[in-house]
Design a protein around this motif. Structure first.
Motif, PDB file in Angstrom:
ATOM      1  N   VAL A 148     -10.663   1.143  -5.617  1.00 20.48           N
ATOM      2  CA  VAL A 148      -9.744   2.264  -6.261  1.00 20.48           C
ATOM      3  C   VAL A 148      -8.734   1.842  -5.055  1.00 20.48           C
ATOM      4  O   VAL A 148      -9.021   2.586  -4.163  1.00 20.48           O
ATOM      5  N   GLY A 149      -7.935   1.624  -5.767  1.00 17.50           N
ATOM      6  CA  GLY A 149      -6.747   1.172  -3.988  1.00 17.50           C
ATOM      7  C   GLY A 149      -5.531   0.858  -4.430  1.00 17.50           C
ATOM      8  O   GLY A 149      -5.003   0.743  -5.465  1.00 17.50           O
ATOM      9  N   ALA A 150      -4.799   1.502  -2.827  1.00 19.30           N
ATOM     10  CA  ALA A 150      -3.068   1.557  -3.163  1.00 19.30           C
ATOM     11  C   ALA A 150      -2.573   1.572  -1.467  1.00 19.30           C
ATOM     12  O   ALA A 150      -3.122   1.564  -1.137  1.00 19.30           O
ATOM     13  N   HIS A 151      -1.659   0.885  -1.833  1.00 17.69           N
ATOM     14  CA  HIS A 151      -0.940   1.416   0.043  1.00 17.69           C
ATOM     15  C   HIS A 151      -0.061   1.914   0.055  1.00 17.69           C
ATOM     16  O   HIS A 151       0.172   2.661  -0.714  1.00 17.69           O
TER      17      HIS A 151
ATOM     18  N   VAL B  85      -5.019   7.009  -6.660  1.00 22.26           N
ATOM     19  CA  VAL B  85      -5.925   7.101  -6.116  1.00 22.26           C
ATOM     20  C   VAL B  85      -6.528   8.240  -5.966  1.00 22.26           C
ATOM     21  O   VAL B  85      -7.654   9.329  -6.392  1.00 22.26           O
ATOM     22  N   MET B  86      -6.083   9.112  -5.042  1.00 17.97           N
ATOM     23  CA  MET B  86      -6.121  10.849  -4.897  1.00 17.97           C
ATOM     24  C   MET B  86      -6.875  11.240  -6.078  1.00 17.97           C
ATOM     25  O   MET B  86      -8.268  11.947  -5.997  1.00 17.97           O
ATOM     26  N   ARG B  87      -6.092  11.424  -7.181  1.00 18.35           N
ATOM     27  CA  ARG B  87      -5.928  12.316  -8.412  1.00 18.35           C
ATOM     28  C   ARG B  87      -7.152  11.222  -8.781  1.00 18.35           C
ATOM     29  O   ARG B  87      -7.952  11.872  -9.140  1.00 18.35           O
ATOM     30  N   MET B  88      -7.298  10.351  -9.325  1.00 22.80           N
ATOM     31  CA  MET B  88      -8.624   9.375  -9.756  1.00 22.80           C
ATOM     32  C   MET B  88     -10.064  10.088  -9.474  1.00 22.80           C
ATOM     33  O   MET B  88     -10.581  10.339  -9.775  1.00 22.80           O
ATOM     34  N   ALA B  89      -9.478  10.100  -8.134  1.00 17.60           N
ATOM     35  CA  ALA B  89     -11.214  10.575  -7.031  1.00 17.60           C
ATOM     36  C   ALA B  89     -11.161  12.133  -7.814  1.00 17.60           C
ATOM     37  O   ALA B  89     -12.563  12.291  -8.161  1.00 17.60           O
TER      38      ALA B  89
ATOM     39  N   LYS C 108     -15.489   3.510  -3.807  1.00 21.02           N
ATOM     40  CA  LYS C 108     -14.386   3.153  -2.829  1.00 21.02           C
ATOM     41  C   LYS C 108     -12.483   3.317  -2.906  1.00 21.02           C
ATOM     42  O   LYS C 108     -12.311   2.809  -4.075  1.00 21.02           O
ATOM     43  N   PHE C 109     -12.307   4.774  -2.682  1.00 22.63           N
ATOM     44  CA  PHE C 109     -10.906   4.926  -3.246  1.00 22.63           C
ATOM     45  C   PHE C 109     -10.626   4.421  -1.481  1.00 22.63           C
ATOM     46  O   PHE C 109     -10.586   4.710  -0.700  1.00 22.63           O
ATOM     47  N   VAL C 110      -9.189   3.641  -2.011  1.00 25.01           N
ATOM     48  CA  VAL C 110      -8.652   2.601  -1.292  1.00 25.01           C
ATOM     49  C   VAL C 110      -7.729   2.929   0.012  1.00 25.01           C
ATOM     50  O   VAL C 110      -7.180   2.055  -1.226  1.00 25.01           O
ATOM     51  N   PRO C 111      -6.662   3.671   0.289  1.00 26.17           N
ATOM     52  CA  PRO C 111      -5.001   4.039   1.041  1.00 26.17           C
ATOM     53  C   PRO C 111      -4.772   2.574   1.787  1.00 26.17           C
ATOM     54  O   PRO C 111      -5.514   2.304   3.207  1.00 26.17           O
ATOM     55  N   TRP C 112      -4.384   1.751   1.235  1.00 25.75           N
ATOM     56  CA  TRP C 112      -4.572  -0.071   2.315  1.00 25.75           C
ATOM     57  C   TRP C 112      -3.593   0.286   2.848  1.00 25.75           C
ATOM     58  O   TRP C 112      -2.005   1.124   2.513  1.00 25.75           O
ATOM     59  N   ASP C 113      -3.270  -0.195   4.370  1.00 22.99           N
ATOM     60  CA  ASP C 113      -1.991   0.245   5.179  1.00 22.99           C
ATOM     61  C   ASP C 113      -1.071  -1.016   5.648  1.00 22.99           C
ATOM     62  O   ASP C 113      -2.637  -2.407   5.356  1.00 22.99           O
ATOM     63  N   SER C 114      -0.004  -1.325   5.535  1.00 22.88           N
ATOM     64  CA  SER C 114       0.682  -3.180   6.449  1.00 22.88           C
ATOM     65  C   SER C 114       0.801  -3.766   4.944  1.00 22.88           C
ATOM     66  O   SER C 114      -0.065  -4.974   4.849  1.00 22.88           O
ATOM     67  N   GLU C 115       0.492  -3.405   3.742  1.00 22.00           N
ATOM     68  CA  GLU C 115       0.733  -4.153   2.671  1.00 22.00           C
ATOM     69  C   GLU C 115       1.845  -4.961   2.726  1.00 22.00           C
ATOM     70  O   GLU C 115       1.871  -5.864   2.122  1.00 22.00           O
ATOM     71  N   GLU C 116       2.901  -3.482   2.332  1.00 20.31           N
ATOM     72  CA  GLU C 116       4.638  -4.315   2.579  1.00 20.31           C
ATOM     73  C   GLU C 116       5.000  -5.662   2.822  1.00 20.31           C
ATOM     74  O   GLU C 116       5.435  -5.890   2.310  1.00 20.31           O
TER      75      GLU C 116
ATOM     76  N   ARG D 202     -17.636  -5.008  -7.751  1.00 19.43           N
ATOM     77  CA  ARG D 202     -17.472  -5.293  -9.041  1.00 19.43           C
ATOM     78  C   ARG D 202     -16.538  -5.065 -10.171  1.00 19.43           C
ATOM     79  O   ARG D 202     -16.472  -6.037 -11.332  1.00 19.43           O
ATOM     80  N   GLY D 203     -15.628  -4.888  -9.078  1.00 24.47           N
ATOM     81  CA  GLY D 203     -14.211  -4.798  -9.823  1.00 24.47           C
ATOM     82  C   GLY D 203     -13.465  -4.144  -8.603  1.00 24.47           C
ATOM     83  O   GLY D 203     -13.638  -3.236  -7.589  1.00 24.47           O
ATOM     84  N   TYR D 204     -11.920  -4.164  -8.911  1.00 25.94           N
ATOM     85  CA  TYR D 204     -10.583  -3.707  -7.987  1.00 25.94           C
ATOM     86  C   TYR D 204     -10.302  -2.993  -8.744  1.00 25.94           C
ATOM     87  O   TYR D 204      -9.464  -4.017  -9.460  1.00 25.94           O
ATOM     88  N   PHE D 205      -9.320  -1.745  -8.715  1.00 21.96           N
ATOM     89  CA  PHE D 205      -7.649  -1.548  -9.747  1.00 21.96           C
ATOM     90  C   PHE D 205      -6.674  -1.147  -8.630  1.00 21.96           C
ATOM     91  O   PHE D 205      -7.286  -0.191  -7.548  1.00 21.96           O
ATOM     92  N   ASN D 206      -5.965  -2.156  -8.990  1.00 25.05           N
ATOM     93  CA  ASN D 206      -5.088  -1.609  -7.746  1.00 25.05           C
ATOM     94  C   ASN D 206      -3.531  -0.945  -8.498  1.00 25.05           C
ATOM     95  O   ASN D 206      -3.718  -0.759  -9.561  1.00 25.05           O
ATOM     96  N   VAL D 207      -3.048   0.606  -8.165  1.00 24.95           N
ATOM     97  CA  VAL D 207      -2.209   1.359  -8.691  1.00 24.95           C
ATOM     98  C   VAL D 207      -0.959   1.115  -7.791  1.00 24.95           C
ATOM     99  O   VAL D 207      -0.953   1.028  -6.044  1.00 24.95           O
ATOM    100  N   ASP D 208       0.073   0.414  -8.412  1.00 22.21           N
ATOM    101  CA  ASP D 208       1.384   0.289  -7.524  1.00 22.21           C
ATOM    102  C   ASP D 208       2.108   0.096  -8.340  1.00 22.21           C
ATOM    103  O   ASP D 208       2.597  -0.881  -8.999  1.00 22.21           O
ATOM    104  N   PRO D 209       2.450   1.505  -9.022  1.00 21.93           N
ATOM    105  CA  PRO D 209       3.009   1.809 -10.869  1.00 21.93           C
ATOM    106  C   PRO D 209       4.812   1.106 -10.215  1.00 21.93           C
ATOM    107  O   PRO D 209       5.180   0.873 -11.383  1.00 21.93           O
TER     108      PRO D 209
END
Length: 185
Positions: free
Chosen positions: A91-94, A115-119, A138-146, A169-176
């Motif tokens: 589960v990720g977002a930048h 991402v943190m709230r889902m965790a 895995k809850f992952v905040p990505w850097d350098s995505e923009e 098995r899966g990736y959920f991207n959170v970028d509303p």
């Protein structure tokens, strides 16, 4: 050597004074994420790990890196799976942001916060039911995505062992705010 938590803020017409010592927001965020996740999920065997990489930049100037790139960090908070720990759902977002456009004030504060709230919600469920996730989460905040999805690409290229990509098995991207909705002409 220890990584400094402060940097030097030179005089700039874009940033009002006082100048001199200023916080390194990137490192402060990583410390906050690490502390929050570890203190909230220690009973679930959570492991936090930072993945440093050098971002090539080349994109919009953001809070953490300018267009020329530099030191960047992805960070994972991992809850090991009970039945199939070799399988992973991410589960990720930048956490870097753009400094242009109408979404600049909240891109991507909402994504990595979700991402943190889902965790937290999932961990609360596991505690209440006395269960564990079947697969590793895995809850992952990505850097350098923009500046070009460099963080997530670096993680896939350099941190998933060869031959184990099919265990994701899966990736959920959170970028509303992605997609610039509503669109205007």
């Amino acid at each position: 050597p220890a990584t400094p938590t402060h940097g030097t803020c030179p005089p700039s017409p874009e940033i009002p004074g006082p100048w001199g010592q200023c916080f390194n927001n990137q490192l402060e965020y990583l410390d906050h994420y690490e502390h929050s996740m570890e203190s909230s999920f220690a009973d679930l065997g959570l492991i936090v790990k930072r993945y440093p990489f050098i971002s090539p930049g080349t994109g919009s100037r953001g809070l953490y890196l300018d267009a020329s790139g530099g030191q960047a960090y992805n960070i994972t908070a991992t809850i090991p799976g009970a039945d199939h720990p070799e399988e992973t759902v991410l589960v990720g977002a930048h956490y870097d942001f753009t400094d242009s456009g109408p979404a600049a004030a909240w891109d991507s504060a909402e994504g990595h916060t979700e991402v943190m709230r889902m965790a937290y919600i999932m961990a609360d469920y596991y505690r209440r039911t006395g269960t564990r996730p079947s697969v590793t989460l895995k809850f992952v905040p990505w850097d350098s995505e923009e500046s070009g999805t460099h963080g997530s690409q670096d993680y896939v290229d350099n941190n998933i062992p060869p031959g184990e990509l099919d265990e994701v098995r899966g990736y959920f991207n959170v970028d509303p705010c992605a997609g610039a909705y509503p669109a205007f002409e």
